[in-house]
Design an enzyme around this catalytic site. Structure first.
Site, PDB file in Angstrom:
ATOM      1  N   ARG A  80     -15.481 -28.051  37.172  1.00 46.38           N
ATOM      2  CA  ARG A  80     -14.520 -28.875  37.909  1.00 46.38           C
ATOM      3  C   ARG A  80     -15.154 -30.229  38.207  1.00 46.38           C
ATOM      4  NH1 ARG A  80     -16.903 -29.427  42.600  1.00 46.38           N
ATOM      5  NH2 ARG A  80     -17.876 -27.673  43.673  1.00 46.38           N
ATOM      6  N   GLY A  81     -14.330 -31.158  38.707  1.00 42.29           N
ATOM      7  CA  GLY A  81     -14.872 -32.410  39.201  1.00 42.29           C
ATOM      8  C   GLY A  81     -15.482 -32.214  40.580  1.00 42.29           C
ATOM      9  N   GLY A  82     -16.154 -33.235  41.058  1.00 41.99           N
ATOM     10  CA  GLY A  82     -16.699 -33.192  42.410  1.00 41.99           C
ATOM     11  C   GLY A  82     -18.148 -32.763  42.460  1.00 41.99           C
ATOM     12  N   GLN A  83     -18.670 -32.736  43.679  1.00 45.03           N
ATOM     13  CA  GLN A  83     -20.076 -32.447  43.907  1.00 45.03           C
ATOM     14  C   GLN A  83     -20.263 -30.977  44.291  1.00 45.03           C
ATOM     15  OE1 GLN A  83     -22.835 -34.425  43.573  1.00 45.03           O
ATOM     16  NE2 GLN A  83     -21.674 -36.157  42.772  1.00 45.03           N
ATOM     17  N   ILE A  84     -20.999 -30.726  45.355  1.00 46.55           N
ATOM     18  CA  ILE A  84     -21.326 -29.359  45.747  1.00 46.55           C
ATOM     19  C   ILE A  84     -20.456 -28.919  46.921  1.00 46.55           C
ATOM     20  CG2 ILE A  84     -23.157 -30.026  47.374  1.00 46.55           C
ATOM     21  CD1 ILE A  84     -24.763 -27.586  46.319  1.00 46.55           C
ATOM     22  N   HIS A  92     -18.398 -21.613  49.164  1.00 42.72           N
ATOM     23  CA  HIS A  92     -17.338 -20.628  49.353  1.00 42.72           C
ATOM     24  C   HIS A  92     -17.948 -19.383  49.973  1.00 42.72           C
ATOM     25  CE1 HIS A  92     -14.635 -23.078  47.026  1.00 42.72           C
ATOM     26  NE2 HIS A  92     -15.360 -22.962  45.928  1.00 42.72           N
ATOM     27  N   GLY A 100      -8.952 -25.258  42.198  1.00 42.55           N
ATOM     28  CA  GLY A 100      -7.908 -25.465  43.195  1.00 42.55           C
ATOM     29  C   GLY A 100      -8.440 -25.876  44.543  1.00 42.55           C
ATOM     30  N   LEU A 101      -8.048 -25.144  45.596  1.00 42.67           N
ATOM     31  CA  LEU A 101      -8.340 -25.556  46.970  1.00 42.67           C
ATOM     32  C   LEU A 101      -9.022 -24.433  47.736  1.00 42.67           C
ATOM     33  CD1 LEU A 101      -6.307 -24.298  49.464  1.00 42.67           C
ATOM     34  CD2 LEU A 101      -4.624 -25.326  47.933  1.00 42.67           C
ATOM     35  N   CYS A 133     -19.671 -31.904  49.310  1.00 40.20           N
ATOM     36  CA  CYS A 133     -18.958 -32.826  48.433  1.00 40.20           C
ATOM     37  C   CYS A 133     -19.718 -34.135  48.245  1.00 40.20           C
ATOM     38  CB  CYS A 133     -17.538 -33.083  48.935  1.00 40.20           C
ATOM     39  SG  CYS A 133     -16.584 -31.558  49.137  1.00 40.20           S
TER      40      CYS A 133
END
Length: 216
Positions: free
Chosen positions: A73-77, A80, A153-154, A171
């Site tokens: 996915r895009g984005g950083q760390i 979860h 997703g989210l 992030c």
């Protein structure tokens, strides 16, 4: 756009390991056809850090024993863990005539709708996807688009141990605080939060379709 796109099928998968779920999303997306219904996977994960395609490993500040999975996915760390509502959106964007930026906005607005229903005032930040309450991040999002279809997703923090967030720059933002529904007196079980998120996403997608049809 005339015909109503197929409905979002909800799949409550319970608590599942992260990596096999990610690979299942990839396989679903590779195998889908123009007739494959779009799906929402409603899940919870055991503790795991995930690092996006352009993510920098140095945003993991210290070793915690929690596994780190490098993903697509895009984005950083981000983190979860148990007590966090995760919704994966397996959506044919081309069929629904949704641009990637529109999808991000639909997801953010759906999260805001749920928080508003709980009486929580939240906000967005320019250039920083996700949802924030009083400067603290309560929900994150990240997507992968392949062949015009989305996955990932989210995640919305509900009632969880937030301490692993202190081991990362969430992030990519040093010192970014995290919040959760429990902080605001919300004690709904995870399945209820999942249902509210799915309902809000359904409503936002239906509104988008109606607006596109009206503009046609």
């Amino acid at each position: 756009m005339n015909a109503l796109p197929p409905p979002l099928l909800r799949k409550p998968l319970g608590r599942v390991e992260y990596e096999p779920t990610w690979h299942a999303m990839q396989a679903f997306t590779r195998a889908r056809t123009g007739d494959t219904p779009d799906e929402l996977w409603l899940v919870e994960h055991p503790p795991v850090f995930t690092l996006g395609l352009a993510g920098k490993p140095e945003h993991l500040l210290r070793e915690t024993g929690i596994p780190l999975v490098k993903i697509d996915r895009g984005g950083q760390i981000t983190y979860h863990g148990p007590g966090q509502a995760v919704v994966y959106l397996l959506i044919d964007l081309a069929r629904r005539e949704i641009k990637v930026r529109e999808l991000v906005s639909l997801i953010e607005q759906a999260i805001l709708d749920v928080l508003r229903d709980y009486g929580i005032g939240a906000e967005l930040r320019d250039g920083a996807p996700g949802v924030y309450v009083g400067g603290a991040k309560i929900a994150a999002l990240g997507l992968k688009i392949a062949n015009g279809c989305s996955y990932h997703g989210l995640s919305l923090n509900c009632d969880m141990d937030l301490s692993p967030f202190s081991a990362i720059n969430p992030c990519g933002y040093p010192g970014l605080e995290s919040a959760q529904l429990k902080d605001f007196g919300v004690v709904d079980p995870l399945d209820v939060v999942h249902r509210k998120l799915a309902d809000a996403l359904d409503a936002r997608f239906a509104h988008h379709h109606a607006a596109r049809r009206a503009a046609a």
